[in-house]
Design a protein around this motif. Structure first.
Motif, PDB file in Angstrom:
ATOM      1  N   VAL A  93      11.401  34.230 -17.338  1.00 19.11           N
ATOM      2  CA  VAL A  93      11.786  35.325 -16.340  1.00 19.11           C
ATOM      3  C   VAL A  93      11.868  36.705 -17.058  1.00 19.11           C
ATOM      4  O   VAL A  93      11.314  37.832 -16.787  1.00 19.11           O
ATOM      5  CB  VAL A  93      12.986  35.142 -15.519  1.00 19.11           C
ATOM      6  CG1 VAL A  93      13.408  36.465 -14.698  1.00 19.11           C
ATOM      7  CG2 VAL A  93      12.999  33.707 -14.627  1.00 19.11           C
ATOM      8  N   LEU A 124       8.583  37.848 -18.107  1.00 16.68           N
ATOM      9  CA  LEU A 124       7.834  38.392 -17.022  1.00 16.68           C
ATOM     10  C   LEU A 124       8.116  39.777 -16.460  1.00 16.68           C
ATOM     11  O   LEU A 124       7.294  40.680 -16.471  1.00 16.68           O
ATOM     12  CB  LEU A 124       8.041  37.502 -15.742  1.00 16.68           C
ATOM     13  CG  LEU A 124       7.511  37.953 -14.280  1.00 16.68           C
ATOM     14  CD1 LEU A 124       5.925  37.766 -14.218  1.00 16.68           C
ATOM     15  CD2 LEU A 124       7.903  37.120 -13.149  1.00 16.68           C
ATOM     16  N   ARG A 125       9.463  39.841 -16.723  1.00 17.13           N
ATOM     17  CA  ARG A 125       9.902  41.471 -16.547  1.00 17.13           C
ATOM     18  C   ARG A 125       9.553  42.340 -17.405  1.00 17.13           C
ATOM     19  O   ARG A 125       9.107  43.307 -17.332  1.00 17.13           O
ATOM     20  CB  ARG A 125      11.459  41.597 -16.200  1.00 17.13           C
ATOM     21  CG  ARG A 125      11.844  40.641 -15.042  1.00 17.13           C
ATOM     22  CD  ARG A 125      13.390  40.649 -14.929  1.00 17.13           C
ATOM     23  NE  ARG A 125      14.123  41.873 -14.594  1.00 17.13           N
ATOM     24  CZ  ARG A 125      15.149  42.029 -14.460  1.00 17.13           C
ATOM     25  NH1 ARG A 125      16.136  40.790 -14.123  1.00 17.13           N
ATOM     26  NH2 ARG A 125      15.773  43.124 -14.237  1.00 17.13           N
ATOM     27  N   ALA A 128       3.409  34.597 -14.891  1.00 20.46           N
ATOM     28  CA  ALA A 128       3.724  34.067 -13.520  1.00 20.46           C
ATOM     29  C   ALA A 128       3.370  32.607 -13.370  1.00 20.46           C
ATOM     30  O   ALA A 128       4.192  31.755 -12.856  1.00 20.46           O
ATOM     31  CB  ALA A 128       3.343  34.974 -12.570  1.00 20.46           C
ATOM     32  N   LEU A 136       5.552  30.292 -15.316  1.00 15.79           N
ATOM     33  CA  LEU A 136       6.900  30.318 -14.738  1.00 15.79           C
ATOM     34  C   LEU A 136       6.649  29.337 -13.575  1.00 15.79           C
ATOM     35  O   LEU A 136       7.593  28.210 -13.294  1.00 15.79           O
ATOM     36  CB  LEU A 136       7.291  31.594 -14.286  1.00 15.79           C
ATOM     37  CG  LEU A 136       8.516  31.541 -13.515  1.00 15.79           C
ATOM     38  CD1 LEU A 136       9.817  31.219 -14.320  1.00 15.79           C
ATOM     39  CD2 LEU A 136       8.853  33.109 -13.205  1.00 15.79           C
ATOM     40  N   ASP A 137       5.714  29.245 -12.853  1.00 15.31           N
ATOM     41  CA  ASP A 137       5.348  28.283 -11.886  1.00 15.31           C
ATOM     42  C   ASP A 137       5.181  27.023 -12.246  1.00 15.31           C
ATOM     43  O   ASP A 137       5.774  26.183 -11.633  1.00 15.31           O
ATOM     44  CB  ASP A 137       4.099  28.909 -10.981  1.00 15.31           C
ATOM     45  CG  ASP A 137       4.024  28.238  -9.553  1.00 15.31           C
ATOM     46  OD1 ASP A 137       4.534  28.669  -8.637  1.00 15.31           O
ATOM     47  OD2 ASP A 137       3.367  27.160  -9.650  1.00 15.31           O
ATOM     48  N   ARG A 189       9.304  30.321  -6.696  1.00 14.02           N
ATOM     49  CA  ARG A 189       7.803  30.738  -6.563  1.00 14.02           C
ATOM     50  C   ARG A 189       7.634  31.870  -5.672  1.00 14.02           C
ATOM     51  O   ARG A 189       6.890  32.805  -5.968  1.00 14.02           O
ATOM     52  CB  ARG A 189       6.998  29.310  -6.025  1.00 14.02           C
ATOM     53  CG  ARG A 189       5.719  29.797  -5.840  1.00 14.02           C
ATOM     54  CD  ARG A 189       4.981  28.525  -5.016  1.00 14.02           C
ATOM     55  NE  ARG A 189       4.361  27.646  -6.245  1.00 14.02           N
ATOM     56  CZ  ARG A 189       3.828  26.414  -5.954  1.00 14.02           C
ATOM     57  NH1 ARG A 189       3.537  26.012  -4.792  1.00 14.02           N
ATOM     58  NH2 ARG A 189       3.453  25.742  -7.174  1.00 14.02           N
ATOM     59  N   TRP A 239       9.656  34.359  -5.236  1.00 18.39           N
ATOM     60  CA  TRP A 239      10.252  35.415  -6.059  1.00 18.39           C
ATOM     61  C   TRP A 239       9.243  36.062  -7.043  1.00 18.39           C
ATOM     62  O   TRP A 239       8.721  36.991  -7.185  1.00 18.39           O
ATOM     63  CB  TRP A 239      11.466  35.171  -6.530  1.00 18.39           C
ATOM     64  CG  TRP A 239      11.987  36.310  -7.234  1.00 18.39           C
ATOM     65  CD1 TRP A 239      12.686  37.403  -6.757  1.00 18.39           C
ATOM     66  CD2 TRP A 239      11.767  36.529  -8.791  1.00 18.39           C
ATOM     67  NE1 TRP A 239      13.094  38.234  -7.643  1.00 18.39           N
ATOM     68  CE2 TRP A 239      12.430  37.657  -9.180  1.00 18.39           C
ATOM     69  CE3 TRP A 239      11.368  35.769  -9.830  1.00 18.39           C
ATOM     70  CZ2 TRP A 239      12.413  38.054 -10.281  1.00 18.39           C
ATOM     71  CZ3 TRP A 239      11.118  36.467 -11.256  1.00 18.39           C
ATOM     72  CH2 TRP A 239      11.815  37.549 -11.356  1.00 18.39           C
ATOM     73  N   THR A 240       8.626  35.092  -7.577  1.00 16.87           N
ATOM     74  CA  THR A 240       7.428  35.326  -8.722  1.00 16.87           C
ATOM     75  C   THR A 240       6.021  36.005  -7.989  1.00 16.87           C
ATOM     76  O   THR A 240       5.747  37.055  -8.693  1.00 16.87           O
ATOM     77  CB  THR A 240       7.027  33.946  -9.481  1.00 16.87           C
ATOM     78  OG1 THR A 240       8.127  33.328  -9.871  1.00 16.87           O
ATOM     79  CG2 THR A 240       6.284  34.449 -10.541  1.00 16.87           C
ATOM     80  N   GLN A 293       4.599  40.030  -8.390  1.00 19.00           N
ATOM     81  CA  GLN A 293       3.346  40.276  -8.685  1.00 19.00           C
ATOM     82  C   GLN A 293       2.726  41.215  -7.372  1.00 19.00           C
ATOM     83  O   GLN A 293       1.935  42.078  -7.935  1.00 19.00           O
ATOM     84  CB  GLN A 293       2.557  38.971  -8.772  1.00 19.00           C
ATOM     85  CG  GLN A 293       2.779  38.107  -9.801  1.00 19.00           C
ATOM     86  CD  GLN A 293       1.876  36.613  -9.923  1.00 19.00           C
ATOM     87  OE1 GLN A 293       2.439  35.816  -9.248  1.00 19.00           O
ATOM     88  NE2 GLN A 293       0.834  36.676 -10.440  1.00 19.00           N
ATOM     89  N   TRP A 321      17.223  38.904  -8.074  1.00 18.90           N
ATOM     90  CA  TRP A 321      17.543  38.152  -9.536  1.00 18.90           C
ATOM     91  C   TRP A 321      18.887  38.743 -10.063  1.00 18.90           C
ATOM     92  O   TRP A 321      19.549  37.871 -10.509  1.00 18.90           O
ATOM     93  CB  TRP A 321      16.292  38.079 -10.262  1.00 18.90           C
ATOM     94  CG  TRP A 321      16.565  37.480 -11.758  1.00 18.90           C
ATOM     95  CD1 TRP A 321      17.085  37.846 -12.846  1.00 18.90           C
ATOM     96  CD2 TRP A 321      16.082  35.779 -11.763  1.00 18.90           C
ATOM     97  NE1 TRP A 321      17.205  36.723 -13.744  1.00 18.90           N
ATOM     98  CE2 TRP A 321      16.585  35.410 -13.203  1.00 18.90           C
ATOM     99  CE3 TRP A 321      15.520  34.998 -11.154  1.00 18.90           C
ATOM    100  CZ2 TRP A 321      16.494  34.282 -13.636  1.00 18.90           C
ATOM    101  CZ3 TRP A 321      15.288  33.693 -11.588  1.00 18.90           C
ATOM    102  CH2 TRP A 321      15.882  33.283 -12.789  1.00 18.90           C
TER     103      TRP A 321
END
Length: 746
Positions: free
Chosen positions: A205, A208-209, A246, A249-250, A269, A271-272, A276, A354
């Motif tokens: 996470v 990703l950020r 992403a 993460l999934d 999922r 939220w991800t 995007q 988050w």
């Protein structure tokens, strides 16, 4: 009145402040790039694992040699090699699985090393054994990812018996070294070196950020240089990398131990995907604003820069204030500015869920169920990770070989693993012949260069790229080995430490650059020869010659012996993408008609993203690995259009969340799904040049349907309308539609 001296001091302070701000920004960006380049700290973890496992195993084997009163050379080298292979190859999520892999790997290592030692006195037999081991090591990959690593353990154990030339009398000592190393490393892998899935998810996470912030930074560059093609490519590349993190993460959501207690995977999922969608919308609005920047007031451009800067720095209050101002209708009436404000607010709310802990709160209640993932408890993994990483292109390459009309035992019906096993055996045989012509004592370096060309490479293009990078890494590594060899000569402790550091560094950069990995392995080899007392410039030059010959043989075999063509794999990837896109659009249409769907649209969205990732991967293999005839610019443009299709479809799926039945928009989705299926069935895609003035456009029928949607909603401000229109425009760039598309009667 301010004196000139005070004015000068003010200017100096302002300049120093601006300089410090720039330094802080550069440091922040560098940190983001580092964090984003290693999602979940997977590379860092594997480097630490191999350093600790190999280093501690060397100490254990040294103590064992002293206890048995045996020369430490054989125990330390064989034990260290097996420790390296197990530490990097055992990637099972559970402790029981890791223990099973270590157990099987130990048996294969004992078998292979014993065969190598027993037949070593018979030169021809040992060479035939080398070719046979090469075939079996690759053939074993058909049984799954675990056997990819086990096959390499099998092959490397045989290889090191040739490298160390162990006599038969030392076979019991070799067994002891392998058993002790396997037992020790196995203990480490199920205890202190076993990964924590929950911590890995949190770190992903964070990555990703960081990737999202990098995309915001790229969008700022586009705003400042709207006519610079390089900045646009950088922005597209950043968005692709966001999608990759992403997807990773999934894939981690399939592991129950990775999830916060009581939190369903469907919520994470969703939220991800929202992150995007928000990022796509922000960057898309910035591209539109940059294209018409000269026509906008300076204050408006300043507001855009302010909201992007605040988003990049994580200044939620500042970003929220400017975003609200942009989203509110005003006298400028610039739709792109309002879209940017709305998208920024959506992204802020998503990230805030988050940060506040609301997303991971098991007691959170959302009222009505999520239309994109109604059955949150019945989670369907869209991506299956391989050793904690996203899968490669092997499955697509396998499908590109499918020829059901071929004879039953024809090579064209062989599985990919069988074809690659034959390629590896042929390459090993040719490398032995060529390598012995260069040096009968060092021929095995040619064999390893030819063999590893088929490790992790599913197509001929990937093999060519990997072999070329191996040659480059070896050349550069020679200079590093010579330079470091002069420093550590006569200092065995420092040389041993350099070996460990080089091994860890090699696996840390493996995913990023194959050339860098080979560079560190070549430097490590120089240090190993220093410890053995056989270091010389001539040995390293032989290493280069053997490696170059082996790599060239690997390239030739991949192109001429049962080749798996990169272009065919790219075609399958493209067909898979359009099929997944059509399935998603069908699900959207079904939802808009008020009917239940068979599969969650959110799952289908992730499948589209994964298919798009495979298209990008296949395109890279084609443009990098093909020697002649690859139109890089055309392929790059076409892949960017496919990326636009995926982003628009994702936005469309999100836009129908709170929408009731809408037959007009359902008809649009049905038409777009049919267009996607036509493109999936097409043998090739035409160029991306749009029709000229006066020519019929493939998407005219959809545009008529979209006009009906616009008349029934808030005009062209409807997010579903905008997403469908963007998707229609992207699809019509890729190929003509059939005559079935007609303007429907009202």
């Amino acid at each position: 009145m301010t004196s000139p001296v005070d004015q000068a001091r003010t200017r100096v302070r302002a300049g120093v402040g601006a300089g410090l701000d720039r330094v802080v920004q550069e440091v922040r960006d560098a940190r983001d790039r580092f964090v984003a380049s290693d999602p979940g700290r997977a590379r860092q973890r594997i480097a630490v694992r191999v350093f600790v496992a190999v280093g501690s195993t060397l100490l254990v084997e040294w103590a064992l040699a002293a206890l048995l009163r045996q020369p430490p050379r054989l125990l330390i080298l064989f034990g260290g090699v097996l420790a390296m292979l197990l530490a990097t190859g055992v990637k099972d999520a559970g402790r029981r699985g890791a223990a099973v892999t270590v157990l099987i790997g130990t048996g294969l290592a004992l078998l292979s090393a014993s065969i190598g030692v027993l037949i070593a006195p018979h030169h021809l037999a040992s060479l035939i054994g080398f070719v046979s081991i090469s075939f079996l090591a690759v053939w074993l990959r058909r049984f799954g990812p675990r056997w990819f690593a086990l096959g390499f353990v099998f092959w490397q154990s045989y290889f090191f018996t040739l490298f160390l030339q162990a006599p038969r009398s030392e076979l019991p000592v070799l067994w002891v070294a392998l058993l002790v190393a396997a037992g020790w490393v196995g203990l480490l892998l199920v205890t202190v070196l076993h990964p924590d899935p929950r911590r890995t998810l949190d770190r992903t996470v964070v990555a990703l950020r960081a990737r999202a912030r990098a995309a915001i930074s790229a969008a700022l560059d586009v705003l400042d240089e709207p006519d610079n093609a390089r900045t646009l490519r950088r922005l597209r590349r950043q968005l692709v990398q966001v999608d990759e993190v992403a997807l990773l993460l999934d894939g981690q959501l399939a592991e129950p131990r990775a999830l916060p207690a009581g939190v369903p995977p469907g919520r994470l999922r969703r939220w991800t995907v929202d992150v995007q969608i928000g990022l796509d919308a922000v960057c898309g609005a910035v591209r539109d604003i940059a294209a018409r920047r000269d026509a906008l007031p300076a204050a408006a451009v300043g507001d855009v820069r302010a909201v992007l800067t605040a988003l990049g720095w994580g200044d939620r209050a500042g970003a929220d204030r400017v975003a609200h101002a942009l989203a509110a209708p005003d006298g400028r009436d610039v739709p792109a500015l309002r879209r940017l404000g709305s998208a920024a607010l959506f992204l802020l709310d998503t990230v805030g869920a988050w940060d506040s802990g609301a997303l991971t709160d098991p007691a959170r209640t959302d009222g009505s169920p999520d239309p994109l993932d109604v059955e949150e408890d019945d989670f369907e993994p869209a991506v299956t990770l391989v050793g904690g990483a996203l899968p490669g292109s092997a499955s697509l390459a396998e499908r590109s070989l499918d020829q059901p009309d071929a004879a039953r035992f024809a090579p064209s019906r062989w599985r990919l693993t069988t074809r690659q096993a034959v390629q590896a055996a042929v390459a090993a045989a040719l490398a032995i012949v060529a390598g012995e012509l260069i040096s009968p004592q060092r021929f095995y370096w040619a064999v390893i260069a030819a063999f590893v060309a088929f490790a992790g490479a599913a197509t001929s293009g990937e093999t060519v790229s990997k072999s070329a990078s191996r040659i480059l890494g070896t050349v550069l590594g020679l200079f590093g080995a010579v330079a470091l060899g002069e420093v550590t000569r006569g200092h065995p402790v420092w040389a041993a430490l350099a070996v460990l550091v080089c091994i860890a560094a090699a696996f840390f950069v493996q995913v990023v650059s194959n050339s860098a990995m080979v560079f560190f392995f070549t430097v490590m080899l120089g240090q190993l020869y220093t410890l053995l007392g056989t270091f010389s410039d001539r040995v390293l030059i032989l290493r280069l010659e053997e490696t170059a010959v082996g790599a060239l043989i690997g390239i030739g075999v991949s192109l001429l012996v049962l080749p798996t063509h990169s272009r065919a794999t790219l075609r399958v990837a493209r067909q898979t993408f359009f099929t997944a896109l059509a399935d998603l659009l069908d699900a959207c249409g079904t939802t808009l008609r008020g009917e239940p769907v068979d599969r969650s649209a959110l799952t289908l969205t992730v499948l589209v993203e994964d298919a798009g990732r495979q298209v990008v991967r296949a395109r890279k293999a084609l443009t990098r690995g093909r020697l002649f005839g690859a139109n890089r610019l055309e392929l790059r443009h076409r892949v960017s259009v496919l990326g636009a299709c995926g982003a628009a479809a994702r936005a469309l799926a999100a836009a129908i969340l709170d929408r009731g039945p809408d037959p007009a928009l359902a008809a649009v989705c049905a038409e777009l799904a049919e267009a996607a299926r036509e493109l999936a069935a097409a043998p090739t895609l035409r160029g991306t040049t749009p029709p000229g003035d006066g020519e019929a456009r493939p998407g005219d029928g959809v545009r008529v349907l979209l006009d009906a949607v616009a008349s029934a909603t808030d005009g062209r401000r409807d997010p579903a309308y905008r997403a469908a229109a963007r998707l229609n425009e992207a699809l019509e760039l890729l190929g003509p539609r059939s005559a079935r598309e007609t303007v429907p009667s009202s």
